[in-house]
Design an enzyme around this catalytic site. Structure first.
Site, PDB file in Angstrom:
ATOM      1  N   ASP A  64       0.849  -1.199   0.000  1.00 29.13           N
ATOM      2  CA  ASP A  64       0.000   0.000   0.000  1.00 29.13           C
ATOM      3  C   ASP A  64       0.882   1.245   0.000  1.00 29.13           C
ATOM      4  OD1 ASP A  64      -2.194  -1.673   0.309  1.00 29.13           O
ATOM      5  OD2 ASP A  64      -2.092  -1.584   2.497  1.00 29.13           O
ATOM      6  N   ASP A  70       1.149   7.490   8.274  1.00 29.39           N
ATOM      7  CA  ASP A  70       1.444   6.064   8.511  1.00 29.39           C
ATOM      8  C   ASP A  70       2.799   5.926   9.190  1.00 29.39           C
ATOM      9  OD1 ASP A  70      -0.716   4.544   7.405  1.00 29.39           O
ATOM     10  OD2 ASP A  70      -0.018   5.017   5.386  1.00 29.39           O
ATOM     11  N   GLU A  93       2.121  -3.242  10.635  1.00 30.43           N
ATOM     12  CA  GLU A  93       1.836  -3.176   9.198  1.00 30.43           C
ATOM     13  C   GLU A  93       2.907  -2.377   8.464  1.00 30.43           C
ATOM     14  OE1 GLU A  93      -1.888  -1.345   8.014  1.00 30.43           O
ATOM     15  OE2 GLU A  93      -1.395  -1.583   5.904  1.00 30.43           O
ATOM     16  N   GLU A  94       3.505  -1.418   9.142  1.00 33.61           N
ATOM     17  CA  GLU A  94       4.443  -0.513   8.478  1.00 33.61           C
ATOM     18  C   GLU A  94       5.887  -0.990   8.514  1.00 33.61           C
ATOM     19  OE1 GLU A  94       3.096   1.677   6.633  1.00 33.61           O
ATOM     20  OE2 GLU A  94       1.103   1.438   7.495  1.00 33.61           O
ATOM     21  N   ASP A 114      -1.521  -2.349  13.851  1.00 30.92           N
ATOM     22  CA  ASP A 114      -1.643  -1.513  12.653  1.00 30.92           C
ATOM     23  C   ASP A 114      -1.732  -0.094  13.221  1.00 30.92           C
ATOM     24  OD1 ASP A 114      -2.213  -0.044  10.466  1.00 30.92           O
ATOM     25  OD2 ASP A 114      -3.965  -1.180   9.823  1.00 30.92           O
ATOM     26  N   LEU A 116      -1.838   2.856  11.957  1.00 33.41           N
ATOM     27  CA  LEU A 116      -2.794   3.799  11.351  1.00 33.41           C
ATOM     28  C   LEU A 116      -3.636   3.056  10.315  1.00 33.41           C
ATOM     29  CD1 LEU A 116      -3.380   6.903  11.625  1.00 33.41           C
ATOM     30  CD2 LEU A 116      -2.410   7.050   9.360  1.00 33.41           C
ATOM     31  N   ASP A 117      -4.800   2.632  10.762  1.00 35.29           N
ATOM     32  CA  ASP A 117      -5.724   1.923   9.877  1.00 35.29           C
ATOM     33  C   ASP A 117      -6.618   2.930   9.153  1.00 35.29           C
ATOM     34  OD1 ASP A 117      -7.623  -0.199   8.968  1.00 35.29           O
ATOM     35  OD2 ASP A 117      -8.925   0.837  10.388  1.00 35.29           O
ATOM     36  N   GLU A 278      -4.548  -6.885  12.168  1.00 29.12           N
ATOM     37  CA  GLU A 278      -5.860  -6.259  11.962  1.00 29.12           C
ATOM     38  C   GLU A 278      -6.979  -7.215  12.408  1.00 29.12           C
ATOM     39  OE1 GLU A 278      -5.325  -3.104   8.301  1.00 29.12           O
ATOM     40  OE2 GLU A 278      -5.653  -5.170   7.704  1.00 29.12           O
TER      41      GLU A 278
HETATM   42  P1  AFP Z   1      -5.073   0.985   5.179  1.00 34.93           P
HETATM   43  O1  AFP Z   1      -4.899   0.787   6.644  1.00 34.93           O
HETATM   44  O2  AFP Z   1      -3.889   0.513   4.405  1.00 34.93           O
HETATM   45  O3  AFP Z   1      -5.476   2.364   4.839  1.00 34.93           O
HETATM   46  O4  AFP Z   1      -6.262   0.049   4.644  1.00 34.93           O
HETATM   47  C1  AFP Z   1      -7.543   0.239   5.108  1.00 34.93           C
HETATM   48  C2  AFP Z   1      -8.225  -1.070   5.091  1.00 34.93           C
HETATM   49  O5  AFP Z   1      -7.317  -2.092   5.410  1.00 34.93           O
HETATM   50  C3  AFP Z   1      -9.420  -1.107   6.044  1.00 34.93           C
HETATM   51  O6  AFP Z   1      -9.291  -0.232   7.107  1.00 34.93           O
HETATM   52  C4  AFP Z   1     -10.588  -0.774   5.155  1.00 34.93           C
HETATM   53  O7  AFP Z   1     -11.809  -1.300   5.603  1.00 34.93           O
HETATM   54  C5  AFP Z   1     -10.185  -1.341   3.822  1.00 34.93           C
HETATM   55  O8  AFP Z   1      -8.757  -1.344   3.806  1.00 34.93           O
HETATM   56  C6  AFP Z   1     -10.681  -0.512   2.694  1.00 34.93           C
HETATM   57  O9  AFP Z   1     -10.333  -1.124   1.506  1.00 34.93           O
HETATM   58  P2  AFP Z   1     -11.026  -0.668   0.126  1.00 34.93           P
HETATM   59  O10 AFP Z   1     -10.532   0.707  -0.175  1.00 34.93           O
HETATM   60  O11 AFP Z   1     -10.578  -1.684  -0.854  1.00 34.93           O
HETATM   61  O12 AFP Z   1     -12.510  -0.689   0.330  1.00 34.93           O
END
Ligand code: AFP
Length: 335
Positions: A64, A70, A93-94, A114, A116-117, A278
């Site tokens: 990502d 992050d 995650e990072e 994680d 920063l989710d 997560e």
């Molecule tokens: P990040 O932590 O990398 O921003 O990802 C967010 C995530 O893991 C989770 O929090 C969301 O529900 C999902 O991804 C969103 O994914 P989409 O953009 O594919 O819907």
């Protein structure tokens, strides 16, 4: 505010009294997570003013794009434990590899996080979160990053999340209940606001990225059609709510009922979400509140992780809703 309000610190210390064998390290660890959350809450709320929005230009270990926040959030969580002797290793995650915390060979715990989710929400002032899980070490001495970190979620001794939104809320489970604390910014403390949280048995919301539904298993698409049908006896149609931040969608399901799911699709053959830092912590917490969490076929906390950044399909929320998702996946019908 009453002076009788219960702070996170007081809550964990009172809990510690129930365990005469406790050394105080576990309480200190939870308090330190609260400290990291306060720092993150402050920096996130003023990120636009201090140049902390936008991309770094790198990818994280799971591919990502990394945001400035992050990287910052990971540093805050790691620094909060450096030199404390509380955790021997951190999986994040990072970070590509498990970070062995220098000088903490005798520490009794392992942290998975994680930091920063939902980072796609940072630049639009949307909800974001921090997820954490804690394992007790089986041995002391030098850490084995594989056997000590790749553990089943059921072995966690505590897990939780922080949600940065209209307010900052820290929710944790530690074996005998799930408790939520809201940050009072003026006092600078997390105060108990959600005592003994129970997840409703059934809800009337669902959270999923429907844009990907063309790729989903036909039985999952049948389930969506079922949720969208009109039947007041079963509270259908369910309403769709999707924030793009797992923590925020799980928080809604936990408090109001309903479910979140992220099935496999063409771009994510094993699902998108990461098992270790997560899904496993959130599954542990939601189950502790009476909810349910699985891949659609297997209970999340029973899975043996094979690697730190492993992805899995994930469905989590109200027990009856998750059971119904599983029934649809298996048979293409409600039960
Ligand atoms: P990040 O932590 O990398 O921003 O990802 C967010 C995530 O893991 C989770 O929090 C969301 O529900 C999902 O991804 C969103 O994914 P989409 O953009 O594919 O819907």
């Amino acid at each position: 505010m009453s002076s009788k309000a219960i702070t996170l610190g007081r809550h964990v210390l009172e809990d510690e009294k129930q365990h005469p064998e406790a050394t105080g390290e576990f309480s200190a660890l939870l308090i330190q997570i609260g400290y990291a959350a306060k720092l993150l809450s402050r920096e996130i709320s003023r990120a636009a003013l201090i140049g902390k929005l936008g991309l770094v230009g790198e990818k994280n270990p799971t591919g990502d794009s990394q945001k400035v926040l992050d990287v910052y959030s990971n540093d805050v969580v790691v620094d909060a434990f450096a030199g404390t002797g509380l955790v021997a290793a951190i999986a994040s995650e990072e970070m590509q590899k498990v970070k062995v915390v220098e000088g903490s060979e005798q520490a009794r715990y392992i942290l998975v996080t994680d930091p920063l989710d939902g980072s796609s929400n940072t630049d639009i002032n949307g909800s974001i979160g921090t997820i954490f899980g804690i394992y007790r070490r089986k041995n002391h001495g030098p850490v084995d990053p594989i056997s000590e970190v790749l553990r089943k979620g059921a072995e966690q001794v505590a897990a939780g999340y922080v949600m940065y939104s209209t307010s900052t809320v820290l929710v944790y489970a530690c074996g005998h209940g799930v408790f939520g604390f809201t940050l009072d910014r003026e006092v600078g403390e997390f105060l108990l606001s959600h005592d003994n949280i129970r997840c409703p048995g059934r809800g009337h919301y669902y959270s999923a990225n429907l844009a990907r539904s063309v790729d989903w298993h036909p039985n999952v698409r049948k389930y969506i059609n079922y949720l969208n049908e009109n039947d007041p006896h079963t509270s259908r149609p369910y309403s769709l709510r999707y924030t793009g931040a797992l923590v925020a969608d799980v928080h809604r399901s936990l408090i109001e009922g309903g479910l979140y799911f992220y099935p496999p699709d063409t771009g994510h053959k094993d699902g998108k979400l990461r098992l270790v830092y997560e899904c496993a912590p959130l599954a542990y917490l939601v189950e502790a509140a009476g909810g349910r969490a699985s891949t659609g076929m297997e209970r999340i906390v029973d899975l043996q992780p094979q690697e730190i950044h492993q992805r899995v399909p994930f469905v989590v929320g109200s027990a009856l809703d998750v059971e119904q998702y599983e029934a649809f996946l298996k048979h293409g019908r409600p039960e």
